[in-house]
Design a protein around this motif. Structure first.
Motif, PDB file in Angstrom:
ATOM      1  N   GLU A 252      33.777  36.994  59.607  1.00 34.51           N
ATOM      2  CA  GLU A 252      32.601  37.822  59.331  1.00 34.51           C
ATOM      3  C   GLU A 252      32.413  38.031  57.827  1.00 34.51           C
ATOM      4  N   ALA A 253      33.517  37.989  57.090  1.00 29.91           N
ATOM      5  CA  ALA A 253      33.419  38.246  55.645  1.00 29.91           C
ATOM      6  C   ALA A 253      33.271  36.957  54.839  1.00 29.91           C
ATOM      7  N   ARG A 254      33.222  35.803  55.510  1.00 31.95           N
ATOM      8  CA  ARG A 254      33.361  34.534  54.782  1.00 31.95           C
ATOM      9  C   ARG A 254      32.326  34.351  53.670  1.00 31.95           C
ATOM     10  N   ALA A 255      31.085  34.765  53.892  1.00 32.93           N
ATOM     11  CA  ALA A 255      30.072  34.583  52.844  1.00 32.93           C
ATOM     12  C   ALA A 255      30.411  35.446  51.620  1.00 32.93           C
ATOM     13  N   SER A 256      30.826  36.689  51.855  1.00 34.82           N
ATOM     14  CA  SER A 256      31.217  37.567  50.747  1.00 34.82           C
ATOM     15  C   SER A 256      32.485  37.055  50.079  1.00 34.82           C
ATOM     16  N   LEU A 257      33.389  36.501  50.883  1.00 29.29           N
ATOM     17  CA  LEU A 257      34.638  35.989  50.320  1.00 29.29           C
ATOM     18  C   LEU A 257      34.363  34.839  49.362  1.00 29.29           C
ATOM     19  N   VAL A 258      33.421  33.971  49.740  1.00 33.96           N
ATOM     20  CA  VAL A 258      33.085  32.847  48.865  1.00 33.96           C
ATOM     21  C   VAL A 258      32.465  33.354  47.564  1.00 33.96           C
ATOM     22  N   LEU A 259      31.627  34.367  47.671  1.00 29.92           N
ATOM     23  CA  LEU A 259      31.057  34.959  46.455  1.00 29.92           C
ATOM     24  C   LEU A 259      32.157  35.557  45.579  1.00 29.92           C
ATOM     25  N   GLY A 260      33.120  36.223  46.221  1.00 31.52           N
ATOM     26  CA  GLY A 260      34.238  36.809  45.495  1.00 31.52           C
ATOM     27  C   GLY A 260      35.054  35.731  44.793  1.00 31.52           C
ATOM     28  N   LEU A 261      35.233  34.631  45.482  1.00 31.69           N
ATOM     29  CA  LEU A 261      35.976  33.509  44.916  1.00 31.69           C
ATOM     30  C   LEU A 261      35.233  32.981  43.680  1.00 31.69           C
ATOM     31  N   THR A 262      33.921  32.927  43.782  1.00 29.60           N
ATOM     32  CA  THR A 262      33.107  32.449  42.662  1.00 29.60           C
ATOM     33  C   THR A 262      33.270  33.373  41.451  1.00 29.60           C
ATOM     34  N   ILE A 263      33.194  34.679  41.712  1.00 31.03           N
ATOM     35  CA  ILE A 263      33.334  35.645  40.615  1.00 31.03           C
ATOM     36  C   ILE A 263      34.706  35.498  39.969  1.00 31.03           C
ATOM     37  N   THR A 264      35.731  35.330  40.805  1.00 33.41           N
ATOM     38  CA  THR A 264      37.087  35.154  40.276  1.00 33.41           C
ATOM     39  C   THR A 264      37.162  33.917  39.390  1.00 33.41           C
ATOM     40  N   THR A 265      36.581  32.823  39.861  1.00 35.59           N
ATOM     41  CA  THR A 265      36.625  31.577  39.108  1.00 35.59           C
ATOM     42  C   THR A 265      35.942  31.739  37.752  1.00 35.59           C
ATOM     43  N   VAL A 266      34.765  32.311  37.769  1.00 40.66           N
ATOM     44  CA  VAL A 266      34.014  32.488  36.524  1.00 40.66           C
ATOM     45  C   VAL A 266      34.795  33.376  35.555  1.00 40.66           C
ATOM     46  N   ASN A 267      35.393  34.433  36.120  1.00 43.03           N
ATOM     47  CA  ASN A 267      36.220  35.303  35.301  1.00 43.03           C
ATOM     48  C   ASN A 267      37.384  34.554  34.673  1.00 43.03           C
TER      49      ASN A 267
ATOM     50  N   ALA B  34      34.895  42.981  50.450  1.00 42.74           N
ATOM     51  CA  ALA B  34      34.217  42.096  51.416  1.00 42.74           C
ATOM     52  C   ALA B  34      34.537  42.525  52.847  1.00 42.74           C
ATOM     53  N   ILE B  35      35.786  42.938  53.076  1.00 40.58           N
ATOM     54  CA  ILE B  35      36.188  43.381  54.424  1.00 40.58           C
ATOM     55  C   ILE B  35      35.503  44.704  54.768  1.00 40.58           C
ATOM     56  N   PHE B  36      35.408  45.595  53.778  1.00 41.80           N
ATOM     57  CA  PHE B  36      34.754  46.885  54.026  1.00 41.80           C
ATOM     58  C   PHE B  36      33.279  46.736  54.389  1.00 41.80           C
ATOM     59  N   GLU B  37      32.677  45.633  53.952  1.00 47.45           N
ATOM     60  CA  GLU B  37      31.249  45.430  54.250  1.00 47.45           C
ATOM     61  C   GLU B  37      31.007  45.191  55.741  1.00 47.45           C
ATOM     62  N   ILE B  38      32.046  44.767  56.456  1.00 47.71           N
ATOM     63  CA  ILE B  38      31.851  44.439  57.875  1.00 47.71           C
ATOM     64  C   ILE B  38      31.575  45.705  58.671  1.00 47.71           C
ATOM     65  N   ASP B  39      30.580  45.642  59.502  1.00 52.98           N
ATOM     66  CA  ASP B  39      30.177  46.759  60.349  1.00 52.98           C
ATOM     67  C   ASP B  39      31.359  47.221  61.212  1.00 52.98           C
ATOM     68  N   ARG B  40      31.659  48.526  61.156  1.00 51.83           N
ATOM     69  CA  ARG B  40      32.777  49.049  61.929  1.00 51.83           C
ATOM     70  C   ARG B  40      32.577  48.830  63.429  1.00 51.83           C
ATOM     71  N   GLY B  41      31.323  48.831  63.831  1.00 52.26           N
ATOM     72  CA  GLY B  41      31.011  48.631  65.242  1.00 52.26           C
ATOM     73  C   GLY B  41      31.532  47.301  65.770  1.00 52.26           C
ATOM     74  N   VAL B  42      31.470  46.281  64.924  1.00 53.55           N
ATOM     75  CA  VAL B  42      31.913  44.955  65.350  1.00 53.55           C
ATOM     76  C   VAL B  42      33.431  44.957  65.571  1.00 53.55           C
ATOM     77  N   ILE B  43      34.137  45.639  64.668  1.00 50.61           N
ATOM     78  CA  ILE B  43      35.591  45.718  64.796  1.00 50.61           C
ATOM     79  C   ILE B  43      35.948  46.504  66.061  1.00 50.61           C
ATOM     80  N   GLU B  44      35.199  47.575  66.270  1.00 52.09           N
ATOM     81  CA  GLU B  44      35.423  48.396  67.449  1.00 52.09           C
ATOM     82  C   GLU B  44      35.162  47.598  68.731  1.00 52.09           C
ATOM     83  N   ALA B  45      34.116  46.779  68.709  1.00 48.80           N
ATOM     84  CA  ALA B  45      33.815  45.951  69.876  1.00 48.80           C
ATOM     85  C   ALA B  45      35.008  45.041  70.168  1.00 48.80           C
ATOM     86  N   ALA B  46      35.566  44.449  69.115  1.00 44.52           N
ATOM     87  CA  ALA B  46      36.720  43.565  69.302  1.00 44.52           C
ATOM     88  C   ALA B  46      37.896  44.342  69.875  1.00 44.52           C
TER      89      ALA B  46
END
Ligand code: ATP
Ligand code: MG
Lengths: 214, 337
Positions: free
Chosen positions: A138-153, A108-120
């Motif tokens: 920035e990763a919160r939507a992906s993190l929630v999806l990851g949490l869902t996958i973990t729960t289902v697993n 989820a963290i890798f999905e974040i655009d490097r440009g945004v991190i660089e801007a910061a």
């Protein structure tokens, strides 16, 4: 009588899944962040730590759950005072889920655009500020999806918890349906599991969509 | 304001890339300084060396009298807060609203919430986005996103604004308005702007100085007007060629005027000169015929800049006198034939 058994099993499943999901998130988030941030070219690049954490996570993920459960019995007993029952099952479930969750956080963290991190960085943010104000939000939507996958697993894994007396729906299905040839009970438990997983997935998708502003 | 001394940067890899090769550059305070060059010339690398997003292998980076490349990480972060940067792809935080994006650098710098609010409102006003404060970046057009980027870069009252291809992702109309905004910021706030582009018109619109880069080397640098009218390097001439059709069709240059002597001249006029009737004076004085083969007038920041290709026909003696006259008028003159 049967409904009561089903209800009890459902409760056990929910306790195991919810508790171990929370613990997995609690440890998986920092571990996943550490994995991502120490990777080559990231904000806290560090070859040694990156390789070390990667190896630990891979080992954790490659041990079959049923073996892990038995292998860590002494640790479980030391931690919660007993090695059987619902509470005891939470320990191996959490331990199995932490590396899994960490990998999901990392991607989820890798999905974040490097440009945004660089801007910061260009604005003078410290690594800590980047983690709290950029990476996690920035990763919160992906993190929630990851949490869902973990729960289902974990719903799936929790079915095996019966092996150490953890109880739950999976255990019920095996004991009644398989060992006592009660096909009807098996069917009912399986339906209940399907509904449970479906509901979790829908909730997770909805929350993730809600959080995504892309 | 900014002084780069002997900056070198090599990217190691399968094949080492010498992105910057002993670059020296001095950027005066309060001016708009353009860096132009073709793709891969090393422009971005050079710009990113100014705020040390890229750490040079050798050389010194001075900004406002402070040497940046020897600062501790903490000191460097402080220094960066006084340098704004805007990007080709905007790089806004997608999870924050416009107002929250602009507040970001203020949060980083530890500005109290009350003060943040006041500044954000003011910045939204400057970039003309007051009505979009609560929108998310995904709901904005490219031009609006870049305005947010500019507001964000200005939040901590920087002395320097670094722009990497700030208009390359925008259409010509929007590009114009963003450039206008940068220019007015430069004038109102007096901050130094360094901007990278591969489009000559951008340099021509708003820059005071320009550096032409190629192969990791600054080939030429100086006031825009000088580089445009008297390019010294091959690289600069190549960059200019695309902009002002300077290659006159050869048929025009070498046509046969029934054997009559002729000259083809290229004249460049800058500023007031562009308005003076030099050509008609010459025709009257020296009794030569003048054919205009090609001509155009451009605006360079706030100076008119004209270019004219003329053919003079007449007796040799008069032609020489006419050319001599033009030379005495301080017009930039090049005899093509
Ligand atoms: N992180 C990197 N790793 C390896 N090589 C790089 C890296 N960044 C840039 N380069 C190389 O350095 C050279 C200069 O790159 P730079 O990005 O500064 O060029 P540029 O002038 O900005 O080009 P463009 O107009 O395409 O943006 C190029 O050859 C590029 O391939
Ligand atoms: Mg570039």
């Amino acid at each position: 009588m049967l409904w009561q058994t089903l209800w009890q099993a459902l409760q056990e499943t929910l306790i195991m899944v919810v508790a171990s999901t929370l613990i997995a998130a609690l440890f998986g988030l920092p571990l996943g962040l550490a994995l991502a941030c120490t990777s080559p070219g990231h904000i806290l690049e560090n070859r040694v730590i990156s390789k070390l954490l990667g190896a630990i996570v891979n080992v954790g993920r490659s041990i079959p759950f049923i073996i892990l459960m038995v292998a860590i019995i002494p640790f479980t007993r030391w931690l919660v005072g007993t090695s059987i029952g619902t509470t005891a099952a939470i320990v191996p479930l959490s331990i199995a889920a932490i590396p899994f969750a960490a990998r999901l956080v990392e991607s989820a963290i890798f999905e974040i655009d490097r440009g945004v991190i660089e801007a910061a960085q260009s604005m003078g943010s410290s690594p800590w500020q980047i983690i709290w104000k950029v990476l996690i939000p920035e990763a919160r939507a992906s993190l929630v999806l990851g949490l869902t996958i973990t729960t289902v697993n974990l719903v799936g894994y929790s079915a095996m918890a019966g092996a150490i007396g953890g109880g739950g729906l999976g255990d019920l299905a095996i004991r009644f349906g398989y060992q006592r040839f009660r096909g009807d009970v098996m069917l009912q438990t399986v339906i209940l599991l399907v509904i449970l997983v479906q509901a979790m997935q829908m909730l997770g998708d909805w929350a993730s969509r809600k959080l995504s502003k892309r | 304001m900014i002084h780069l001394k002997g900056i070198s940067k090599t990217y190691s890899g399968a094949r080492a890339v010498h992105a910057l090769n002993n670059v020296d550059l001095q950027i005066p305070a309060g001016k708009i300084f353009g860096i132009i060059g073709s793709s891969g010339a090393g422009k971005s690398t050079l710009l990113r060396c100014i705020n040390l997003l890229e750490v040079p292998d050798a050389g010194e980076v001075w900004v406002g009298g402070t040497r940046l490349d020897t600062l501790t990480p903490r000191e460097l972060r402080r220094a960066r807060q006084k340098m704004g940067m805007i990007f080709q792809h905007f790089n806004l935080l997608t999870s924050r609203t416009v107002a929250e994006n602009i507040a970001f650098p203020l949060e980083i710098a530890g500005v109290p919430a009350k003060e943040r609010q006041r500044k954000v409102a003011n910045l939204l006003e400057i970039v003309g986005l007051a009505d979009k404060a609560q929108a998310y970046p995904a709901q904005l057009s490219g031009g609006q996103k870049q305005r947010v980027g500019i507001a964000r870069a200005l939040a901590n009252d920087p002395q320097v604004l670094l722009c990497d291809e700030a208009t390359s992702a925008l259409d010509p109309e929007t590009t114009k308005s963003v450039l206008k905004l940068l220019q007015s910021i430069n004038q109102r706030l007096g901050l130094t702007i360094v901007l990278i582009t591969h489009e000559m018109p951008v340099i021509q619109e708003i820059c005071d100085f320009v550096a032409v880069m190629e192969n990791g080397i600054v080939q030429e640098t100086g006031p825009v007007i000088d580089v445009f009218t008297r390019p010294q390097s091959e690289a600069a001439r190549r960059m200019l060629r695309g902009t002002f059709a300077q290659n006159i069709p050869p048929e025009l240059l070498h046509r046969n005027n029934n054997g009559e002597p002729h000259r083809v001249l290229k004249l460049s006029f800058v500023g007031e000169r562009a308005h003076e009737p030099i050509i008609s004076q010459m025709v009257q004085h020296f009794k030569v015929d003048a054919n205009i083969l090609f001509g155009r007038i451009d605006q360079m920041k706030d100076l008119p800049f004209g270019m004219l290709v003329i053919e003079l026909v007449g007796p040799e003696e008069q032609l020489d006198q006419a050319v001599g006259f033009l030379e005495s008028q301080h017009v930039e003159l090049e005899v093509l034939v």
